[in-house]
Design a protein around this motif. Structure first.
Motif, PDB file in Angstrom:
ATOM      1  N   ALA A  66       1.704 -11.121   3.146  1.00 30.00           N
ATOM      2  CA  ALA A  66       2.121 -10.581   1.615  1.00 30.00           C
ATOM      3  C   ALA A  66       2.388  -9.955   0.946  1.00 30.00           C
ATOM      4  N   LEU A  67       1.231  -8.712   1.239  1.00 31.04           N
ATOM      5  CA  LEU A  67       1.034  -7.193   1.403  1.00 31.04           C
ATOM      6  C   LEU A  67       2.527  -6.823   2.532  1.00 31.04           C
ATOM      7  N   ALA A  68       2.596  -6.975   3.613  1.00 28.94           N
ATOM      8  CA  ALA A  68       4.027  -6.621   4.251  1.00 28.94           C
ATOM      9  C   ALA A  68       5.213  -6.908   4.027  1.00 28.94           C
ATOM     10  N   LYS A  69       5.118  -8.412   2.833  1.00 30.83           N
ATOM     11  CA  LYS A  69       6.422  -8.899   2.497  1.00 30.83           C
ATOM     12  C   LYS A  69       6.517  -8.094   1.313  1.00 30.83           C
ATOM     13  N   HIS A  70       5.889  -8.055   0.628  1.00 28.95           N
ATOM     14  CA  HIS A  70       5.703  -6.788  -0.546  1.00 28.95           C
ATOM     15  C   HIS A  70       6.832  -5.533  -0.101  1.00 28.95           C
ATOM     16  N   LEU A  71       6.019  -4.643   0.629  1.00 28.52           N
ATOM     17  CA  LEU A  71       6.462  -3.770   1.591  1.00 28.52           C
ATOM     18  C   LEU A  71       8.219  -3.280   1.904  1.00 28.52           C
ATOM     19  N   GLU A  72       8.280  -5.193   2.363  1.00 25.30           N
ATOM     20  CA  GLU A  72       9.944  -5.068   3.134  1.00 25.30           C
ATOM     21  C   GLU A  72      11.059  -5.067   1.775  1.00 25.30           C
ATOM     22  N   SER A  73       9.982  -6.201   0.515  1.00 29.78           N
ATOM     23  CA  SER A  73      10.956  -5.856  -0.963  1.00 29.78           C
ATOM     24  C   SER A  73      11.595  -4.682  -1.460  1.00 29.78           C
ATOM     25  N   SER A  74      10.429  -3.837  -1.081  1.00 30.04           N
ATOM     26  CA  SER A  74      10.080  -3.027  -2.464  1.00 30.04           C
ATOM     27  C   SER A  74      10.888  -1.564  -1.207  1.00 30.04           C
ATOM     28  N   GLY A  75      11.288  -1.922   0.254  1.00 36.05           N
ATOM     29  CA  GLY A  75      12.476  -0.719   0.343  1.00 36.05           C
ATOM     30  C   GLY A  75      11.809  -0.254   1.637  1.00 36.05           C
ATOM     31  N   ALA A  76      10.258  -0.352   2.350  1.00 40.87           N
ATOM     32  CA  ALA A  76       9.848   0.050   3.315  1.00 40.87           C
ATOM     33  C   ALA A  76      10.876  -0.180   4.670  1.00 40.87           C
ATOM     34  N   ASP A  77      10.914   1.293   5.632  1.00 46.32           N
ATOM     35  CA  ASP A  77      11.739   0.501   7.047  1.00 46.32           C
ATOM     36  C   ASP A  77      11.118   0.081   7.964  1.00 46.32           C
ATOM     37  N   PHE A  78       9.551   0.349   7.731  1.00 45.70           N
ATOM     38  CA  PHE A  78       9.024   0.292   8.540  1.00 45.70           C
ATOM     39  C   PHE A  78       7.693  -0.126   7.881  1.00 45.70           C
ATOM     40  N   ILE A  79       6.262  -0.206   8.805  1.00 46.94           N
ATOM     41  CA  ILE A  79       4.885  -0.614   7.952  1.00 46.94           C
ATOM     42  C   ILE A  79       3.579  -0.167   9.216  1.00 46.94           C
ATOM     43  N   VAL A  80       2.785   0.645   8.819  1.00 46.63           N
ATOM     44  CA  VAL A  80       1.398   0.610   9.527  1.00 46.63           C
ATOM     45  C   VAL A  80       0.241   0.385   8.718  1.00 46.63           C
ATOM     46  N   ILE A  81      -0.418  -0.493   8.934  1.00 50.58           N
ATOM     47  CA  ILE A  81      -2.078  -1.287   8.502  1.00 50.58           C
ATOM     48  C   ILE A  81      -3.434   0.096   9.165  1.00 50.58           C
ATOM     49  N   ALA A  82      -3.668   1.195   7.722  1.00 48.95           N
ATOM     50  CA  ALA A  82      -4.666   1.567   7.601  1.00 48.95           C
ATOM     51  C   ALA A  82      -5.728   1.505   8.119  1.00 48.95           C
ATOM     52  N   CYS A  83      -6.582   0.178   8.954  1.00 49.89           N
ATOM     53  CA  CYS A  83      -7.799   0.039   9.448  1.00 49.89           C
ATOM     54  C   CYS A  83      -7.172  -0.357  10.730  1.00 49.89           C
ATOM     55  N   ASN A  84      -8.043  -0.376  11.828  1.00 50.56           N
ATOM     56  CA  ASN A  84      -8.368  -1.145  13.028  1.00 50.56           C
ATOM     57  C   ASN A  84      -8.523  -2.501  13.029  1.00 50.56           C
ATOM     58  N   THR A  85      -9.445  -3.452  12.797  1.00 50.60           N
ATOM     59  CA  THR A  85      -9.702  -4.375  12.612  1.00 50.60           C
ATOM     60  C   THR A  85      -8.751  -5.497  12.338  1.00 50.60           C
ATOM     61  N   VAL A  86      -7.569  -5.275  11.669  1.00 56.43           N
ATOM     62  CA  VAL A  86      -7.290  -6.195  11.235  1.00 56.43           C
ATOM     63  C   VAL A  86      -5.981  -5.722  11.969  1.00 56.43           C
ATOM     64  N   HIS A  87      -6.347  -5.472  12.649  1.00 60.50           N
ATOM     65  CA  HIS A  87      -4.732  -5.906  13.652  1.00 60.50           C
ATOM     66  C   HIS A  87      -4.766  -6.610  14.754  1.00 60.50           C
ATOM     67  N   LYS A  88      -6.382  -7.548  14.235  1.00 55.79           N
ATOM     68  CA  LYS A  88      -7.009  -8.393  15.396  1.00 55.79           C
ATOM     69  C   LYS A  88      -5.970  -9.569  14.840  1.00 55.79           C
ATOM     70  N   ALA A  89      -5.599  -9.541  13.225  1.00 57.14           N
ATOM     71  CA  ALA A  89      -4.823 -10.804  12.684  1.00 57.14           C
ATOM     72  C   ALA A  89      -3.213 -10.397  13.414  1.00 57.14           C
ATOM     73  N   LEU A  90      -2.720  -9.161  13.265  1.00 57.64           N
ATOM     74  CA  LEU A  90      -1.981  -9.235  13.287  1.00 57.64           C
ATOM     75  C   LEU A  90      -1.560 -10.567  14.323  1.00 57.64           C
ATOM     76  N   PRO A  91      -1.156 -10.466  14.887  1.00 56.47           N
ATOM     77  CA  PRO A  91       0.031 -11.569  16.021  1.00 56.47           C
ATOM     78  C   PRO A  91       0.511 -12.804  15.252  1.00 56.47           C
ATOM     79  N   ILE A  92      -0.594 -12.888  13.348  1.00 56.22           N
ATOM     80  CA  ILE A  92      -0.565 -14.236  12.933  1.00 56.22           C
ATOM     81  C   ILE A  92       1.075 -13.982  12.364  1.00 56.22           C
ATOM     82  N   ILE A  93       1.212 -12.599  12.341  1.00 52.56           N
ATOM     83  CA  ILE A  93       1.967 -12.517  11.531  1.00 52.56           C
ATOM     84  C   ILE A  93       3.750 -11.408  11.760  1.00 52.56           C
TER      85      ILE A  93
END
Length: 230
Positions: A66-93
């Motif tokens: 949901a956060l990534a979609k918000h960035l996408e609709s707001s005009g971001a060209d790419f995304i970084v997530i400011a946390c190591n641990t939550v990258h565990k869930a990255l394959p889901i999205i």
């Protein structure tokens, strides 16, 4: 200049690190009057932390999406997530959003390759030190990973839970972390990865008995490179 989308709030001290580091890097490249074109969204860390503790990765992944979609609709060209641990869930999205997501471990691996290292220590959250999402990605590229003892992992976890997420970075905790790092060096670590984006606020390179690779900093450096500044 491409626009960076940052997912922050994981926790807020690391979000500050990303914001300030990225802007400083852009300023150093383009001149003191310049800053980064970026969009920042922030999650409530308590909610994220609950899902990590209960291993509800689908719920965490849905929040990140949901956060990534918000960035996408707001005009971001790419995304970084400011946390190591939550990258565990990255394959889901990853397959559910069109924007590229710059993986923090890939940025770290590139720095390790540049330095020519073969054996590194890794400190981070309990999940980062024990799960394959981080160490496995390194060992797949012939980098050996040394992690702390259970006792040292507890020292790290207690500091994370009770201090760092509140923006507290105490001298006595810094000394304990130096001890943990020294013991990893005794096990042959050529450098130690600060595998939590808050750790760099506690310990700087000149205070360490060995080279430190701060994942927050290398992630920011990779993000600025991806901005294609000319």
């Amino acid at each position: 200049m491409k626009t960076i989308g940052i997912i922050g709030g994981l926790s807020w001290p690391s979000t500050i690190t990303y914001y300030s580091t990225i802007n400083c890097l852009v300023s150093s490249k383009l001149g003191p009057d310049h800053c980064a074109e970026l969009i920042l969204v922030q999650a409530d860390f308590k909610e994220i932390l609950h899902w990590i503790r209960t291993k509800e990765w689908e719920l965490l992944g849905n929040k990140l999406l949901a956060l990534a979609k918000h960035l996408e609709s707001s005009g971001a060209d790419f995304i970084v997530i400011a946390c190591n641990t939550v990258h565990k869930a990255l394959p889901i999205i990853e397959d559910k959003i069109s924007l590229p997501i710059l993986h923090i471990v890939d940025a770290t691996l590139e720095k390790i390759r540049q330095l020519g290292l073969k054996r590194v220590g890794l400190i981070g959250s309990p999940l980062t030190m024990t799960d394959e999402y981080f160490a496995g990605r390194l060992t797949d590229h012939q980098v050996e990973v040394v992690t702390p003892s259970e006792e040292d992992q507890k020292i790290i976890h207690d500091a994370l839970k009770k201090e760092f997420v509140q923006g507290l970075f105490l001298p006595e905790t810094r000394d304990r972390f130096k001890g943990v790092i020294s013991r990893l060096v005794e096990e042959g670590a050529q450098a130690v990865i600060l595998g939590c984006t808050e750790f760099g606020s506690l310990l700087k390179g000149e205070e360490s008995p060995v080279l430190l690779i701060d994942t927050a900093i290398v992630h920011c450096e990779a993000a600025v490179s991806m901005m294609a500044i000319v």
